[in-house]
Design an enzyme around this catalytic site. Structure first.
Site, PDB file in Angstrom:
ATOM      1  N   LYS A   1     -10.678  -4.703  -4.226  1.00 28.22           N
ATOM      2  CA  LYS A   1     -11.707  -3.689  -4.439  1.00 28.22           C
ATOM      3  C   LYS A   1     -11.114  -2.355  -4.861  1.00 28.22           C
ATOM      4  O   LYS A   1     -11.810  -1.506  -5.394  1.00 28.22           O
ATOM      5  CB  LYS A   1     -12.651  -3.557  -3.239  1.00 28.22           C
ATOM      6  CG  LYS A   1     -12.022  -3.399  -1.858  1.00 28.22           C
ATOM      7  CD  LYS A   1     -13.117  -3.156  -0.800  1.00 28.22           C
ATOM      8  CE  LYS A   1     -13.043  -3.889   0.511  1.00 28.22           C
ATOM      9  NZ  LYS A   1     -11.873  -3.829   1.323  1.00 28.22           N
TER      10      LYS A   1
ATOM     11  N   LYS B   1      -3.896 -10.515  -6.609  1.00 25.19           N
ATOM     12  CA  LYS B   1      -5.150 -10.704  -5.867  1.00 25.19           C
ATOM     13  C   LYS B   1      -6.267  -9.823  -6.433  1.00 25.19           C
ATOM     14  O   LYS B   1      -5.999  -8.679  -6.807  1.00 25.19           O
ATOM     15  CB  LYS B   1      -4.867 -10.326  -4.401  1.00 25.19           C
ATOM     16  CG  LYS B   1      -6.007 -10.529  -3.459  1.00 25.19           C
ATOM     17  CD  LYS B   1      -5.710  -9.956  -2.080  1.00 25.19           C
ATOM     18  CE  LYS B   1      -5.979  -8.470  -2.018  1.00 25.19           C
ATOM     19  NZ  LYS B   1      -6.062  -7.903  -0.669  1.00 25.19           N
TER      20      LYS B   1
ATOM     21  N   LYS C   1       0.827  -1.218   0.000  1.00 22.27           N
ATOM     22  CA  LYS C   1       0.000   0.000   0.000  1.00 22.27           C
ATOM     23  C   LYS C   1       0.853   1.256   0.000  1.00 22.27           C
ATOM     24  O   LYS C   1       0.469   2.275  -0.569  1.00 22.27           O
ATOM     25  CB  LYS C   1      -0.960   0.012   1.205  1.00 22.27           C
ATOM     26  CG  LYS C   1      -2.142  -0.902   1.028  1.00 22.27           C
ATOM     27  CD  LYS C   1      -3.332  -0.459   1.879  1.00 22.27           C
ATOM     28  CE  LYS C   1      -4.527  -1.363   1.645  1.00 22.27           C
ATOM     29  NZ  LYS C   1      -5.649  -1.108   2.552  1.00 22.27           N
TER      30      LYS C   1
END
Ligand code: TYM
Length: 335
Positions: free
Chosen positions: A200, A197, A115
């Site tokens: 969202k 992966k 992130k």
């Protein structure tokens, strides 16, 4: 233990439209624990702000995530469903546990590395200490099991280390939780880049199937899914796209990989992709219908939110008071 039942805790961030990865890896499995465990399922809005959110969207998605929990079969009479920021003990214990977590441990978290590279302009301290808040979520309820997808396993392992460290210094305070990673849907991959992966926050909407996508959209996305130049539906190394589609098909139908290979023997990828889209859309249709009903009743959702917050607060305060006492914090004098 609460009333002789072991405790189950998990959470989902209201930070985007939820995907079939969230559904198959986590939410769908939550109701499996409802009978044997005392379950707490939290909408973790405080985790969501480690990345910038549009306030109106965060508010809307908080309601939606609660409604989805219920639409996916979580009965609010059997499970405590609530919003993280409604129970201040999460943030309070989070601070305390920050003082029992090492910089080096947090630096090793793969989600932080990932992130912080994707949000390089906003590598804030919350993003770094996020796993500590997650540990507080879990430990506040003396949790025995934490059902999640495989991407959260490292965080649950850190939570175990923090609990053991605290218990060693102050004697048995926290139950040390076990991660419960579902076998079948533990890591659903992107349809566009099947080595990544499904997430969202993916910018490419075709890479992701959302729980609330309509049937045509779902079928179109599966038909565009990246596969390989082979033509045979079989589960094998190097066939990431097909392996992912077979996994999704297996999750929705309960069929084994061998059964799927036999079913599509002699058929092309086109037929298989349409079939995956069909079973996915058909499985999600009742969830979507129930979701629409629940979301239309805002007062009903708010009543559940309030009930969940009261229940969760009761158990959370018990653990927090125990921790504060052990640390030597002076309680507010009575009278
Ligand atoms: P979040 O909101 O990213 O995801 C919610 C749940 O969905 C699972 N998941 C997946 N499973 C399979 N395949 C995928 N592609 C996929 N994408 C997501 C996640 O593993 C998760 O179970 N940090 C957590 C939220 C959290 C939490 C907690 C979880 C906060 N406190 C305490 C458990 C216990 C998160 O960001 O999940």
């Amino acid at each position: 233990m609460i009333n002789d039942q072991k405790i189950c805790f998990s959470g989902v961030q209201p930070s985007g439209n939820l995907t079939i990865g969230n559904y198959l890896g986590a939410i769908r499995n939550f109701s499996n624990y409802s009978d044997a465990y005392k379950c707490f399922y939290c909408v973790v809005d405080q985790h969501a702000i480690t990345v910038r959110q549009v306030p109106a969207e965060l508010r809307r998605r908080t309601y939606e995530t609660l409604a989805l929990y219920m639409a996916c079969g979580l009965d609010p009479e059997k499970n405590t469903l609530y919003v993280q920021s409604h129970v201040p003990a999460h943030a309070e214990l989070g601070w305390i546990l920050n003082c029992f977590t090492m910089f080096g441990e947090l630096s090793r978290m793969t989600q932080f590395k990932d992130k912080s590279s994707r949000h390089a302009d906003n590598v804030n301290a919350g993003l770094f200490t996020y796993p500590v808040l997650m540990a507080a979520d879990i430990l506040l309820y003396q949790t025995d099991v934490v059902p999640t997808g495989v991407d959260q396993k490292q965080h649950v392992e850190l939570c175990r280390d923090i609990a053991e460290r605290f218990n060693q210094i102050y004697s048995g305070t926290f139950t040390v939780p076990e991660p419960m990673i579902s076998q079948s849907g533990k890591k659903i991959m992107s349809l566009a880049e099947p080595t990544k992966k499904m997430s969202k926050s993916d910018e490419n909407p075709n890479a992701v199937v959302y729980i609330l996508d309509d049937k045509d959209t779902i079928i179109r996305k599966f038909r565009r899914a990246v596969t390989d130049s082979d033509t045979c539906v079989r589960f094998a190394e190097g066939k990431d796209g097909i392996n992912n589609l077979m996994t999704i098909y297996s999750c929705f139908t309960g069929k084994t990989m061998e059964e799927i290979e036999r079913e599509f023997d002699g058929k092309g990828y086109g037929d298989f992709k349409t079939a995956v889209g069909e079973v996915c859309a058909d499985a999600l249709a009742p969830v979507q219908a129930r979701f629409a009903q629940l979301l239309a009743d805002k007062a009903g959702l708010e009543a559940q939110m309030k009930k969940g917050a009261d229940e969760a607060s009761y158990y959370a305060r018990k653990t927090l008071s125990k921790v504060q006492k052990k640390l030597g914090f002076v309680p507010v004098p009575r009278g």
